[in-house]
Design a protein around this motif. Structure first.
Motif, short mmCIF file in Angstrom:
data_model
loop_
_atom_site.label_atom_id
_atom_site.label_comp_id
_atom_site.label_asym_id
_atom_site.label_seq_id
_atom_site.Cartn_x
_atom_site.Cartn_y
_atom_site.Cartn_z
N LEU B 795 50.82 42.29 35.40
CA LEU B 795 50.25 41.68 36.60
C LEU B 795 50.86 40.30 36.78
CD1 LEU B 795 47.97 41.97 38.82
CD2 LEU B 795 46.59 40.54 37.32
N PHE B 796 51.44 40.02 37.95
CA PHE B 796 52.07 38.73 38.22
C PHE B 796 51.18 37.93 39.15
CE2 PHE B 796 56.23 39.04 36.25
CZ PHE B 796 56.30 40.40 35.97
N ALA B 797 50.90 36.69 38.80
CA ALA B 797 50.04 35.83 39.62
C ALA B 797 50.70 34.47 39.78
CB ALA B 797 48.67 35.68 38.97
N ARG B 798 50.82 34.04 41.03
CA ARG B 798 51.50 32.76 41.27
C ARG B 798 50.50 31.62 41.30
NH1 ARG B 798 53.68 29.25 44.92
NH2 ARG B 798 52.27 29.93 46.56
N PHE B 799 50.90 30.49 40.75
CA PHE B 799 50.05 29.31 40.87
C PHE B 799 50.83 28.18 41.52
CE2 PHE B 799 51.89 26.77 37.43
CZ PHE B 799 52.35 27.70 36.51
N THR B 827 38.95 32.72 42.15
CA THR B 827 39.26 32.04 40.90
C THR B 827 38.93 33.04 39.79
OG1 THR B 827 38.60 29.94 41.86
CG2 THR B 827 38.77 30.03 39.47
N VAL B 828 39.89 33.30 38.94
CA VAL B 828 39.71 34.33 37.92
C VAL B 828 39.58 33.70 36.55
CG1 VAL B 828 40.71 36.41 36.89
CG2 VAL B 828 41.13 35.89 39.30
N GLU B 829 38.56 34.10 35.81
CA GLU B 829 38.39 33.65 34.43
C GLU B 829 38.44 34.87 33.54
OE1 GLU B 829 35.50 29.85 34.82
OE2 GLU B 829 34.86 31.35 33.35
N ARG B 830 39.39 34.90 32.66
CA ARG B 830 39.50 36.07 31.79
C ARG B 830 39.70 35.67 30.35
NH1 ARG B 830 43.12 41.11 33.52
NH2 ARG B 830 42.46 41.70 31.44
N ARG B 831 39.14 36.45 29.49
CA ARG B 831 39.39 36.25 28.08
C ARG B 831 40.63 37.06 27.72
NH1 ARG B 831 39.92 39.14 24.20
NH2 ARG B 831 39.56 38.54 22.03
N ASP C 14 33.14 41.15 36.03
CA ASP C 14 33.41 41.71 37.35
C ASP C 14 34.64 42.59 37.34
OD1 ASP C 14 32.77 38.37 38.31
OD2 ASP C 14 31.39 40.06 38.66
N LEU C 15 35.39 42.56 36.25
CA LEU C 15 36.70 43.19 36.25
C LEU C 15 36.76 44.48 35.46
CD1 LEU C 15 38.89 40.00 35.63
CD2 LEU C 15 38.29 41.04 37.80
N ASP C 16 37.47 45.45 35.98
CA ASP C 16 37.79 46.66 35.24
C ASP C 16 39.31 46.75 35.20
OD1 ASP C 16 37.22 50.25 35.85
OD2 ASP C 16 38.38 49.18 34.33
N PRO C 17 39.93 46.27 34.12
CA PRO C 17 41.40 46.21 34.08
C PRO C 17 42.05 47.59 34.15
CG PRO C 17 40.44 45.02 32.22
CD PRO C 17 39.33 45.75 32.89
N GLY C 18 41.28 48.64 33.93
CA GLY C 18 41.85 49.98 33.99
C GLY C 18 41.83 50.56 35.39
N PHE C 19 41.28 49.82 36.34
CA PHE C 19 41.13 50.37 37.69
C PHE C 19 42.47 50.68 38.32
CE2 PHE C 19 39.19 51.64 41.42
CZ PHE C 19 39.55 50.89 42.54
N ALA C 63 42.37 45.16 43.85
CA ALA C 63 42.42 46.36 43.01
C ALA C 63 43.23 46.12 41.75
CB ALA C 63 43.02 47.52 43.81
N LEU C 64 44.37 45.43 41.89
CA LEU C 64 45.21 45.17 40.71
C LEU C 64 44.49 44.27 39.71
CD1 LEU C 64 48.72 44.65 42.36
CD2 LEU C 64 47.99 46.56 40.94
N LEU C 65 43.69 43.34 40.23
CA LEU C 65 42.95 42.47 39.32
C LEU C 65 41.86 43.24 38.59
CD1 LEU C 65 42.46 39.16 41.31
CD2 LEU C 65 43.58 39.41 39.11
N GLY C 66 41.38 44.31 39.24
CA GLY C 66 40.33 45.10 38.60
C GLY C 66 38.96 44.94 39.22
N LEU C 67 38.91 44.43 40.45
CA LEU C 67 37.61 44.24 41.10
C LEU C 67 37.16 45.55 41.73
CD1 LEU C 67 38.38 40.70 42.37
CD2 LEU C 67 36.36 41.30 41.07
N LYS C 68 36.91 46.52 40.88
CA LYS C 68 36.66 47.89 41.30
C LYS C 68 35.44 48.01 42.19
CE LYS C 68 34.92 52.06 39.16
NZ LYS C 68 34.57 52.65 37.87
#
Lengths: 299, 998, 185
Positions: B795-799, B827-831, C14-19, C63-68
């Motif tokens: 996944l490519f995300a530009r900042f 705004t995305v927060e991910r572990r 909020d995310l489903d990375p497998g979506f 969708a790519l982020l996983g916000l299913k």
């Protein structure tokens, strides 16, 4: 004309809502000596269910094609949504044997099988490719001089281009302009030529489809065209059937006559407007018809 | 008869390779399909990032190639077949008839005047017309007419024949036949260049339908002062200057459906350059760039874009989707930007950056050579060749765009590298090159000055009244001959100049034209050819310093031009012949640095001279050795290094490891060094030095993007992680760490490297995110690798630069990462399990000290400064010192290997010949006047002055660069610089301010 | 869309990375990973030009982020008019129109069909076509000189029931898709 026969595919809308398209098609094909039959077992092409389930829609499409194959006939469809759906289905089934097997499993219950032996085309592709503008012009006895036509190619007649587009580049198509020119009428350029009729969103957000109709008709009027040409039953339902509703939503009057292509060609061939179903045009084309030389007056 | 090298294609790459080989003593057959060399580069107006005039930097080389004694130029020619093997080919070339006898044609143009047939000019891309008998452009080499057999009435219908009747030299020959040449060559360099994809493949952009939608190359022809519109940008529809121009990036590139899948690499920069140059010509015109990733990967490129933006050029990050007429004669370009805002950009003219595709006929050439094509149709290199220029067929080499899109510096470096590869195959065919004999010109003879006033097309003549200048020159003291030229730098003007000098006994020359910086060497060699000491020429710059600067006031410009010429004439009369001199160069080279570039340089030189390679680490391979995976094939760095290493030892290179340079000094021909190594000190002398000391990875500070937390690693440290084959984990790459800041530009290798690493991780079953500022996948195969990475699930995300991703801390055994996803509007927060910092490259430790010892300047960032960013990427201003690899600017592995070989080829000229000419215009001491104060010694930046036995200053001609600092500071006037004597300069000043000429 | 400071926050819950993989495995969704977010689809879209709620590029991104859940329960995946302009112009062959259908199929499968879809399926099962062609309609046809049509409702119903679509639609959780801002901008 050769003794070739086609299975005429009308779809859901034309038999009920666009009788003019049904009538004009038959009248023109008869005049041209093209043989066709109605297969009563035909049902919906499946397009409306693509949104619900791909396999279901594909099976419905395949069923129609299989019915024609069983009679050894190629299909001519007058609604672009149908021709597009059937052609895409056929293309997919030919390319994906596993999917074909799944579909045929279901069709087997009705004793049908999709083999890919029947070709599906839109009526206008047949006219342009098999008969051709030169030959069609020879049937023109009442050229539509001075009539400015805004051609609405519609979406499914052109795209996806590798499946349905024929010799047309969807950005700069030419076939229907040629079909119009041979009638003696003039194809008028207008800014929203590429715009979709909005039929696909009618059931989901009606207001959007009304806006799209209005945008199209604004552009047609601004270009000074006398009529909007369509060759898709769904587009006809939108522009002709729903013109009043779009007028209400936009708060203005349009009064743009909408003709299906066989009506245009039929007039140029000297066929009586009644036979071409003009009484079923929701937006009256009386004034337009009066301007065409040699056309008998109609109610 | 020695075998030569066949160079196919006369663009900048072909010409560079040909000159490198010929200067080193090899014979070259330069075969060009069209009637003139110059390729696409000669079409350009200016080149980025220096905004140099393209023709000015290229045409002196074209002229040189046209008259070099060891280059045989075959234009209007095609390769028919090739047989044999590396070292011993026979190439059959067919020279198509010009129907003009080149020996008789003097290029007067009378034939074209009377020719009745007009045809769209190929050179001007159809924007102007030429005749059926024509010269493609005014600086064509060879400058001879040619008849187009498709349109000539005589040749097709046996009518007309006017040109033959008009030609006073009897040069027309309708019956001319093709000539077949069988050339004995040892190697072939394919430099067939590129073509442009047809922009009407995306009809909605309007090319071919709307008259004011043009391509970038077509705009170049308009911007060019010698082009169809005389340097004015005019709308094709109504001939008016546009009020605003929209530039469309990626018009056909990066498009798998209707364009080409690959990135064309040069368009990001050249479109911005065009916007800048356009606004120089027409300051009131607005410009908007509609772009995707901005691929400004080279030295100074990012700074160039910043300048463009600050100058008022608008940048819209959104792919141009459609060009619509606006109903008022103009257009609207539709796009949507990254914030989801629909863009409707109004423009009167739209310029499309179309795609670079293989040149026409490239497929046939490849077939004749037995070389495969890659997926894009370019000639394919052998995947194992580190420099990417050897094809799978030994002896067939690639240079320039024949192998894929390249910009000018990379084409030039690759051309030199290909020349080096060819040279190694033809070791025994190198001919000795003798120093030129500088004719003795009697210094006491009465000066007879010839004044040549140049029109430079309309560059000068469009502002300055050249006839008036010439007229004024006739009356100046000492002037014996005055003439005007349309292009004094053209091949025929040069030969005519030499002839005139001889005939009229001229012993001083004034050229009133452009800049001596680009053209002095050209005119000096013409004087040499005419039998006059080359230093007896002065150039009055009536273009850059006059017509270009004073466009608005032609009368004042003309008066100034006359003053400038008067000053030049006055100086010319005071010039002295300086003679020539050489310094001997022994056949020994020192390469400092044993990374990819250093090894490639050493390998390219080893067949010809003794080479010593010094490396301060304990092993060869630099940064590359540590890489577990490399772009594009995922090869281990160690394997690439080992191949080079093995070849290095097999070639007999003396390799000294684990040794730092204790001492390094000297000048070309005589460098001395000492290294202190594990086995004791080693001393040596060398004729040339190649600096290939690489670059150092940036070390993120503690706390920077989580540095210090477990799981936060740099992309170089990731190699160890990759070796353990992780699976089922989540990685987040952060690009541009330590790059693209105020002090440091793009580090160029990291996007491609991350594409490789991220794809491998994703294919191994990990989740991967790449946070970037632009995906600079510019390299061959780069765009394809970007798509492959996405297909693998990366996944490519530009900042935005002012809102970089944040590491919030640790969470659940991992790292909590936050970024602003503009496209998603969230705004995305991910572990994630691991954050990978893609670090930039910086100048290595000790570089400033090292270059100081050789007096090589550094650039603004501290990397080594090349002689010229376009045409001199591997040389320095210090004679005999070359540079290669990341110490010049961060670069990829094939680029470094190319650069190393290119530097070697440049070095091979002095090494192979055994001499270099010394600079004649050096400082010189009047010993009687010198009081031994030593001020000059302290001031000299080159360490060129020392004290002799009697305490007087003494200048080393080999080290002196004629900067003049010493002469300006000498309290007694004992020091002066030859060619810049006080008397000469005073004469100039007097000529301008009056007070009579001396 | 406003400055980055105003962007709503989404976190791992909020995310489903497998979506994205799920979409890729759905007919029509095979190309979703090709997207490089150039904006051509959004800039070409006739619906987007008149209705701000529909943003194809954004939908793909979510969708790519996983916000299913957001994607599947939204109104916006039902707003595509199926004109194929984006599909023709997309430089990376994402096949966006097909992709929108794939989203709708997944939504239907998960129990969030649009009410219109249920109505369509009911009509097709009853009439074999969207519109009934009964006696009244066939009389009109006869008057126009056209042959009668009898759409094959039975076989159509069999197909719809046979694939499981029929039962699935009837059993749908009945969660009407969330509508943002009513009937469009």
């Amino acid at each position: 004309m050769s003794g070739r026969q086609f299975a005429l595919f009308l779809g859901c809308n034309a038999p009920v809502r666009t009788l003019n398209y049904d009538m004009a098609t038959r009248a023109v094909l008869l005049r041209l000596g093209v043989g066709f039959v109605d297969i009563d077992a035909f049902a919906c092409c499946g397009y409306p269910l693509e949104a619900a389930d791909h396999l279901t829609a594909l099976t419905m499409a395949a069923r129609n094609i299989a019915l024609a194959e069983a009679k050894g006939l190629d299909i001519l469809a007058i609604c672009s949504a149908c021709s597009g759906t059937l052609m895409r289905a056929r293309d997919e089934l030919l390319k994906h044997p596993e999917m074909r097997a799944r579909v045929n499993e279901r069709l087997a219950k009705e004793g049908l099988e999709f083999k890919g032996t029947s070709v599906v085309r839109h009526l206008l592709r047949f006219l342009h490719e098999d008969i051709g503008p030169e030959e069609l012009r020879r049937h023109v006895t009442h050229p539509l001089k001075g009539i400015k036509v805004a051609v609405h190619y519609g979406c499914h007649y052109l795209k996806p281009s590798e499946v349905v587009g024929g010799s047309d580049d969807p950005e700069v198509p030419h076939t229907v302009d040629e079909l119009v020119a041979l009638t003696g009428a003039e194809s008028t350029p207008y800014s929203e030529r590429q715009l979709c009729c909005g039929g696909g969103v009618l059931g989901y957000r009606e207001a959007d489809s009304h806006r799209l109709i209005a945008k199209k008709l604004d552009s047609v009027l601004a270009a000074g065209a006398d009529l909007l040409e369509v060759h898709c039953a769904f587009c006809d339902v939108m522009y002709d059937g729903n013109q009043k509703a779009a007028e209400r939503a936009a708060g203005k009057a349009y009064d743009v006559p909408v003709l299906v292509y066989p009506q245009l060609l039929g007039l140029a061939m000297g066929i009586d407007p009644d036979a071409l179903g003009f009484r079923h045009n929701r937006v009256r084309a009386k004034e337009l018809l009066a301007r065409i030389e040699g056309v008998p007056a109609t109610r | 008869m020695s075998r030569g090298v066949l160079v196919l294609g006369g663009g900048v790459a072909g010409v560079q390779a040909a000159l490198d080989l010929a200067d080193a003593g090899y014979r070259v057959f330069l075969v060009e399909r069209t009637p003139s060399i110059g390729g696409n580069m000669i079409r350009l107006d200016k080149t980025f990032p220096t905004n140099d005039c393209s023709a000015c930097i290229l045409s002196p080389r074209l002229v040189e190639a046209g008259r070099h004694p060891r280059i045989t130029l075959l234009t209007n020619s095609d390769l028919v077949s090739i047989e044999g093997e590396a070292g011993a080919f026979v190439a059959r070339v067919r020279e198509r008839p010009r129907y003009v006898d080149m020996g008789a044609c003097v290029g007067c143009g009378a034939c074209a005047e009377v020719c009745p047939v007009k045809v769209p000019s190929e050179f001007d891309l159809g924007l102007s017309e030429r005749k059926a008998i024509y010269i493609p452009f005014p600086q064509a080499v060879p400058l001879k007419y040619v008849i187009d057999p498709v349109h000539c009435l005589k040749l097709t219908k046996d009518r007309c024949g006017l040109c033959a009747r008009t030609c006073q030299s009897g040069a027309i020959d309708y019956g001319q036949q093709p000539r077949e040449h069988a050339l004995a060559v040892g190697a072939v360099i394919v430099a067939t260049g590129f073509s442009q994809a047809d922009a009407s493949r995306r009809p909605e952009l309007g090319y071919g339908r709307h008259p004011d939608v043009i391509t970038g190359l077509e705009l170049e022809r308009m911007l060019s002062a010698s082009g169809p519109t005389g340097g004015k940008v005019l709308r094709p529809s109504d001939g008016k200057v546009p009020g605003s121009v929209a530039f469309v990036h990626c018009a056909l590139s990066r498009d798998v459906r209707r364009g080409v899948p690959h990135c064309s690499r040069v368009c990001c920069m050249y479109l911005v350059k065009e916007a800048m140059v356009l606004r120089e010509h027409h300051p009131a015109v607005g410009a908007t760039m509609l772009h995707m990733d901005l691929r400004a990967f080279g030295k100074g490129y990012d700074a160039y874009l910043d300048r463009a933006s600050s100058s008022g050029i608008a940048f819209v990050r959104g792919r141009a989707t459609e060009v619509l007429p606006d109903g008022e004669g103009g257009y609207v370009v539709l796009a949507e930007d990254d914030l989801g805002r629909p863009q409707r950009v109004r423009a009167d003219l739209v310029v499309l950056g179309t795609a670079i595709v293989p040149a026409e006929g490239a497929g046939e050439v490849a077939g004749a050579l037995g070389v495969p094509l890659d997926s894009a149709g370019f000639l394919a290199a052998d995947p194992e060749d580190p420099a990417g220029l050897r094809t799978p067929r030994p002896g067939i080499l690639l240079a320039g765009c024949a192998g894929g899109p390249r910009d000018v510096p990379d084409s030039v470096a690759q051309a030199s590298a290909a020349a080096a590869a060819a040279a190694s195959l033809l070791r025994d065919d190198r001919e000795p090159v003798e120093p030129p004999e500088v004719p003795a010109t009697d210094p006491a003879a009465e000066p007879r000055v010839g004044v040549f006033v140049c029109h430079c097309g309309s560059n000068i003549a469009g502002v300055v009244d050249v006839a008036a200048v010439a007229e004024a020159a006739r009356g100046m003291p000492g002037v014996a001959h005055v003439e005007r030229n349309v292009y004094t730098c053209s091949q025929d003007a040069q030969s005519a100049m030499a002839a005139t000098i001889r005939e009229k006994g001229l012993n001083r020359v004034v050229v009133a034209a452009c800049s001596p910086a680009t053209h002095e060497p050209l005119f000096q060699s013409t004087l040499l050819a005419a039998g006059v000491d080359p230093h007896l020429v002065d150039i009055a710059n009536i273009r850059n310093q006059c017509s270009w600067a004073h466009r608005a006031d032609p009368e004042a410009a003309t008066r100034k031009a006359i003053d400038l010429v008067r000053a030049s004439v006055a100086r010319a009369r005071e010039l002295e012949p300086l003679g020539g001199g050489t310094v001997e160069v022994p056949a020994r080279a020192l390469v400092i640095g044993g990374g990819v570039a250093g090894m490639a340089a050493a390998l390219a030189l080893a067949p010809h001279v003794e080479v010593t390679l010094v490396e301060r680490e304990g092993q060869l391979g630099g940064n590359v050795r540590k890489l577990a995976t490399t772009f594009p094939r995922g090869e281990r760095g160690e394997d690439i290094v080992r191949r080079l290493e093995t070849a290095l030892y097999a070639a007999g290179v003396q390799v000294i490891l684990g040794s730092a340079l204790d001492r390094l000094e000297g000048h070309v021909g005589d460098f001395g060094y000492r290294v202190g190594g594990p086995e004791g000190p080693v001393e040596g002398r060398a004729g040339v030095v190649i600096m290939a000391v690489g670059a150092a990875p940036y070390a993120p500070a503690q706390g920077e993007l989580g540095r210090g937390l477990p799981g936060v690693v740099t992309n170089l440290e990731l190699e160890e992680v990759l070796a353990k084959a992780p699976n089922g984990r989540t990685f987040a790459f952060v690009q541009c760490v330590g790059s693209r800041t105020a002090e440091r530009g793009c580090s160029r290798y990291c996007c491609q490297s991350t594409l490789q690493q991220s794809r491998e991780l994703a294919e191994a079953g990990n989740r991967v995110i790449v946070l970037h500022r632009d995906v600079r996948a510019y390299a061959s195969g780069g765009e394809e690798a970007y798509r492959a990475a996405r297909e693998a699930g990366v996944l490519f995300a530009r900042f935005e630069p002012d809102r970089p991703p944040e590491v919030l801390g640790q969470k659940d055994g991992g790292i909590l990462l936050r970024w602003a996803d503009l496209i998603a509007g969230r705004t995305v927060e991910r572990r994630v399990d691991s954050v990978v910092l893609a670090v930039g490259l910086r100048p290595p430790e000790g570089l400033a000290d090292l270059r100081g010892r050789l007096r090589v300047p550094g650039d603004a960032e501290g990397f080594l400064l090349e002689r010229h960013p376009k045409l001199g990427p591997v040389e320095t201003n210090t004679e005999g010192v070359y540079l290669a690899g990341a110490c010049q600017y961060p670069m990829s592995i094939p680029e470094a290997a190319s650069a190393g070989a290119a530097a070697a080829m440049k070095a091979l000229s002095p090494l192979g010949r055994g001499w270099v000419p010394t600079e004649a215009a050096t400082a010189v001491v009047d010993r009687d006047a010198c009081i031994g104060c030593s001020l000059c010694i302290r001031l000299c930046p080159y360490g060129a002055i020392s004290k002799d036995a009697e305490n007087r200053a003494e200048v080393s001609a080999a080290l002196c660069k004629s900067c003049g600092l010493c002469a300006a500071s000498c309290p007694t006037g004992a020091m002066s610089v030859r060619h810049f004597r006080d008397g000469q300069l005073v004469a100039q000043v007097r000529a301008v301010v009056g007070g009579g000429s001396p | 869309m406003g400055s980055p400071d105003e962007l709503p926050l989404v976190t791992d819950s909020d995310l489903d990375p497998g979506f994205a993989d799920r979409v890729r495995a759905t007919p029509g969704g095979e190309g979703i990973l090709h997207c490089y977010a150039c904006g051509t689809c959004s800039a070409s879209c006739p619906i987007r030009a008149i209705d701000d709620e529909f943003n194809p590029r954004r939908i793909i991104r979510l969708a790519l982020l996983g916000l299913k859940d957001e994607v599947l329960t939204s109104q916006f995946i039902w707003l595509c008019t199926g004109c194929f302009i984006c599909q023709e112009r997309c430089p990376q062959d994402v096949r966006i129109t097909d992709l929108m259908m794939a989203f709708r199929n997944i939504a239907t499968e998960e129990g969030y069909p649009h009410p219109t879809v249920r109505a369509i399926a009911e009509a097709l099962e009853a009439h074999g076509a969207i519109l009934e062609i009964g006696e009244f309609e066939n009389e009109k046809r006869a008057k126009a000189g056209l042959p009668a049509r009898h759409m094959a409702a039975g076989p159509v119903k069999d197909i719809i029931e046979g694939t499981g679509l029929g039962p699935r639609l009837r059993e749908a959780k009945g969660k009407a898709p969330a509508t943002k801002g009513g009937e469009g901008a």
